[in-house]
Design an enzyme around this catalytic site. Structure first.
Site, short mmCIF file in Angstrom:
data_model
loop_
_atom_site.label_atom_id
_atom_site.label_comp_id
_atom_site.label_asym_id
_atom_site.label_seq_id
_atom_site.Cartn_x
_atom_site.Cartn_y
_atom_site.Cartn_z
CD1 TRP A 99 -9.43 1.84 -0.45
CD2 TRP A 99 -7.47 2.64 -1.19
NE1 TRP A 99 -8.44 1.43 0.42
CE2 TRP A 99 -7.23 1.90 0.00
CE3 TRP A 99 -6.37 3.23 -1.82
CZ2 TRP A 99 -5.98 1.74 0.55
CZ3 TRP A 99 -5.12 3.08 -1.26
CH2 TRP A 99 -4.93 2.34 -0.09
NE ARG B 85 -10.25 -0.31 -10.25
CZ ARG B 85 -9.25 -0.90 -10.86
NH1 ARG B 85 -9.39 -2.15 -11.28
NH2 ARG B 85 -8.11 -0.28 -11.07
CE LYS C 159 -8.55 -13.61 3.93
NZ LYS C 159 -7.52 -13.92 2.99
CG HIS D 225 13.51 -18.50 19.15
ND1 HIS D 225 14.67 -18.85 19.79
CD2 HIS D 225 13.11 -19.62 18.49
CE1 HIS D 225 14.99 -20.10 19.51
NE2 HIS D 225 14.03 -20.60 18.72
CD GLU E 97 -4.97 -16.18 3.52
OE1 GLU E 97 -4.13 -15.28 3.48
OE2 GLU E 97 -6.09 -16.08 2.97
CE LYS F 33 -11.08 -9.79 -4.38
NZ LYS F 33 -10.66 -10.68 -3.29
CD GLU G 163 -8.20 -9.63 4.52
OE1 GLU G 163 -7.95 -8.68 3.76
OE2 GLU G 163 -7.98 -10.81 4.20
CG ASN H 17 -7.56 3.76 -10.81
OD1 ASN H 17 -7.09 3.69 -9.68
ND2 ASN H 17 -7.45 2.79 -11.70
N GLY H 18 -5.56 6.28 -9.45
CA GLY H 18 -4.10 6.25 -9.40
C GLY H 18 -3.56 7.42 -8.61
CB CYS I 1 -10.34 5.01 -7.55
SG CYS I 1 -9.55 5.89 -6.22
C1 F6R Z 1 -6.30 -10.51 1.60
C2 F6R Z 1 -6.23 -10.03 0.23
C3 F6R Z 1 -5.03 -9.27 -0.19
C4 F6R Z 1 -4.62 -9.64 -1.63
C5 F6R Z 1 -3.47 -8.74 -2.11
C6 F6R Z 1 -2.99 -9.14 -3.48
O1 F6R Z 1 -7.48 -11.21 1.84
O2 F6R Z 1 -7.12 -10.21 -0.54
O3 F6R Z 1 -3.96 -9.46 0.69
O4 F6R Z 1 -4.25 -10.99 -1.64
O5 F6R Z 1 -3.89 -7.41 -2.10
O6 F6R Z 1 -4.01 -8.99 -4.43
P1 F6R Z 1 -3.93 -9.70 -5.82
O7 F6R Z 1 -3.99 -11.17 -5.58
O8 F6R Z 1 -5.11 -9.19 -6.58
O9 F6R Z 1 -2.62 -9.30 -6.45
#
Ligand code: F6R
Length: 606
Positions: A74, A27, A483, A502, A479, A601, A486, A98-99, A2
């Site tokens: 969030w 956030r 991508k 396996h 990765e 994010k 998500e 927030n939290g 948030c």
């Molecule tokens: C995926 C993504 C997340 C972040 C993860 C860590 O696309 O963005 O998996 O990599 O939440 O976030 P940071 O790098 O801000 O610690």
């Protein structure tokens, strides 16, 4: 998670609060709200969904107060409904938060036992009731907040306004970040300096345990023990950052296309181009004596760390312990005092990464971090900070931060290998040259974007997609799968190609596309054998390689040929096709690319 903001203004603040919230949407964005004080009345507007819903609500029912707080959510406690949206209020006080309040259940039972009428499922509403209880006992707002904070357990940031005070805002930080901004006769607060950038670049950061009383005339801060403290005031660079989509349809597209530039910018911070060698900024850590490294991070940043494990072990011959931060922090790993612990984070605020870091601090580790947000908590608590110069990353799915993290980690691995005498100056120059060529190769890949658009139409019909890679490019496969899932919501998994037989090979049939990350390196022949195993079972191969498509030795559904690159730098190069496949598939499917469902994010809760 948030985002929270607050403004003590000289004119109505609702519009400015929304502007600041827009910059905090990374956030969380499942609901939002603002509240102001006007003529001795607290009033609020809230809306489920994106900020535009709140803007529409404010357009039809404006708020005119010159003092207000705002929130973008969030959800943690309670569904993302309007009722549960912040701000939460009683008659006399209004709060944004927030939290997570960890002793939520006990406090709720206590308040209900005392006859409080609660109208939401949130932990935040309890805070408003606790402060009200204190106010009703005759305490002034500052004492009421101070007493309340003592009752709250967890990691959080909060901001309060009060019905009977039109020149007062109180804020507190315990675990979650909080920036205070100074304006001309106005004061601001926000979860970060970027939120306040349109209003001021003069910022002070509260420390953990601080609580602050703001008026239009200034700020008084007290620490956890109630002592008056002064926190430094600094010029934030956030104000200089223009955050817009440029010519792109989405922030994610813009950020993918920025990679040649930001990777070059990041490399330039660590490379002495004239002498083809690594030049790290002042490091209070002696790389020559490093015997072990532990790495901890989350999500995409963790995958960057996984690539680095291969680099550090093979190139610098240093053993690496790596884990996702949410596991690392609770494993009670025995660590040798004085070893190097490395933390990787775009935001620098990820709660699990921060907690893992604090565990390592307690184990007497030397702490280095690779962060994108220079003013973040992780950066501030590190012995050494190795910044990524990616600029603000707004798209929730990380792209340019990942390749910039790899750039820094590559440089650090080379520097460690050199400091330990494992590689000589010639090898260092060879690897530095390879890194220097990365931005050019990235540009070449981005010129062929049409290939990915065509492929996305097929992938969008899949229910499951597998990604395969080996060695350095196994994390790249992981990765790629992350991508895709998500932002397109298609189920995807990354596997080490050799592991397929396996178990996971049972999943293969004609309906399952298999994206193979296959640079023509020492693992190439092995990967090709694995591809043939998949093809023999009807799997639809997407072959991504610098070798020609027919090197796959079987029919492939699609082949994407990349520029030939040095094996050391392949993870940086092959990351781009992973991003482009996911991006175009999501765009074709019409999902919310920059703000995919259920995500945020910056993950500042456990
Ligand atoms: C995926 C993504 C997340 C972040 C993860 C860590 O696309 O963005 O998996 O990599 O939440 O976030 P940071 O790098 O801000 O610690």
């Amino acid at each position: 998670m948030c985002g929270i903001v607050g403004i003590l203004g000289t004119e109505p603040v609702a519009g400015k609060l929304v502007d600041a919230l827009k910059r905090l949407e990374y956030r969380g964005y499942d609901s939002a709200g603002v509240a102001t004080v006007e003529n001795g009345t607290l009033d609020r507007r809230r809306a489920q969904g994106k900020l535009q819903n709140l803007e529409a609500r404010l357009a039809s029912e404006p708020l005119h107060g010159r003092l207000g707080i705002g929130h973008t959510r969030w959800a943690t406690h309670g569904a993302p409904t309007e009722t549960n949206a912040h701000p939460h209020m009683t008659d006399g006080v209004c709060v944004v938060h927030n939290g997570i309040i960890e002793n939520f259940k006990e406090l709720r039972a206590e308040l209900l036992g005392q006859g409080a009428v609660l109208s939401t499922d949130t932990d935040t509403e309890l805070i408003a009731h606790l402060v009200t209880r204190e106010l009703n006992q005759g305490h002034d707002p500052a004492i009421a907040v101070q007493h309340t904070l003592r009752q709250l357990e967890g990691a959080f940031a909060v901001a309060f306004i009060f019905r009977d005070h039109d020149n007062l805002m109180i804020a507190a930080r315990q675990g979650s970040p909080l920036a205070i901004g100074f304006g001309d006769g106005e004061m601001y607060l926000g979860s970060d300096a970027i939120a306040l950038a349109p209003f001021t670049d003069t910022i002070s950061y509260l420390e953990d345990g601080d609580w602050a009383v703001l008026t239009r005339e200034g700020l008084a801060v007290r620490n956890r023990d109630g002592e008056s403290v002064v926190r430094p005031i600094q010029k934030s660079v956030a104000s200089a950052l223009m955050v817009d989509k440029g010519n792109h349809r989405h922030f994610m597209a813009k950020e993918i296309h920025e990679q040649p530039e930001v990777v070059a910018h990041t490399l330039a911070n660590y490379i002495d181009f004239a002498n083809s060698r690594i030049l790290l900024p002042d490091m209070p850590i002696d790389l020559a004596s490093v015997k072990r490294i532990s790495i901890s991070a989350c999500g995409t940043a963790y995958y960057a760390g996984l690539v680095a494990k291969y680099w550090f072990e093979r190139l610098a011959r240093v053993p690496v312990e790596i884990d996702v931060a949410s596991e690392f922090r609770y494993r009670e790993i025995p660590l040798e005092p004085g070893s190097l612990s490395l933390f990787i984070s775009q935001s620098g605020e990820t709660a699990d990464t921060l907690a893992a870091m604090r565990y390592c601090r307690g184990e007497d580790q030397r702490i280095a971090s690779i962060v994108n947000v220079r003013e973040s908590s992780i950066a501030r608590e590190s012995d050494a900070v190795l910044p990524t110069l990616a600029g603000p990353e707004i798209g929730v799915a990380s792209t340019k931060a990942f390749t910039c993290q790899l750039s820094v980690l590559g440089c650090l691995a080379i520097a460690t290998a050199r400091a330990r005498g494992i590689i000589d100056a010639r090898k260092e120059a060879e690897l530095v040259t390879a890194l220097t060529e990365v931005p050019r190769h990235m540009s070449a890949i981005l010129r062929d974007e049409g290939d990915y658009e065509a492929l996305s139409h097929t992938l969008s019909k899949a229910r499951d997609v597998l990604y395969l890679g080996r060695g350095l490019n196994y994390p790249v496969a992981l990765e790629g799968a992350l991508k895709l899932k998500e932002i397109s919501y298609i189920h995807a998994e990354g596997y080490a190609a050799g592991e397929l037989k396996h178990g996971p090979i049972a999943l293969i049939d004609e309906s399952v596309p298999v994206v193979v990350v296959a640079p023509n390196d020492e693992m190439f022949e092995k990967v090709v054998s694995n591809v043939q195993e998949v093809a023999a079972r009807g799997g639809q191969i997407v072959f991504i390689s610098d070798a020609a498509e027919d090197a796959a030795g079987c029919d492939v559904m699609a082949g994407i040929q990349l520029p030939e690159t040095h094996p050391f730098t392949t993870p940086l190069i092959y990351a781009l096709p992973m991003q482009l496949i996911a991006y175009h598939t999501a765009v074709f499917m019409g999902t919310d690319v920059d703000q995919p469902r259920n995500l945020a994010k910056s993950v500042t809760v456990e």
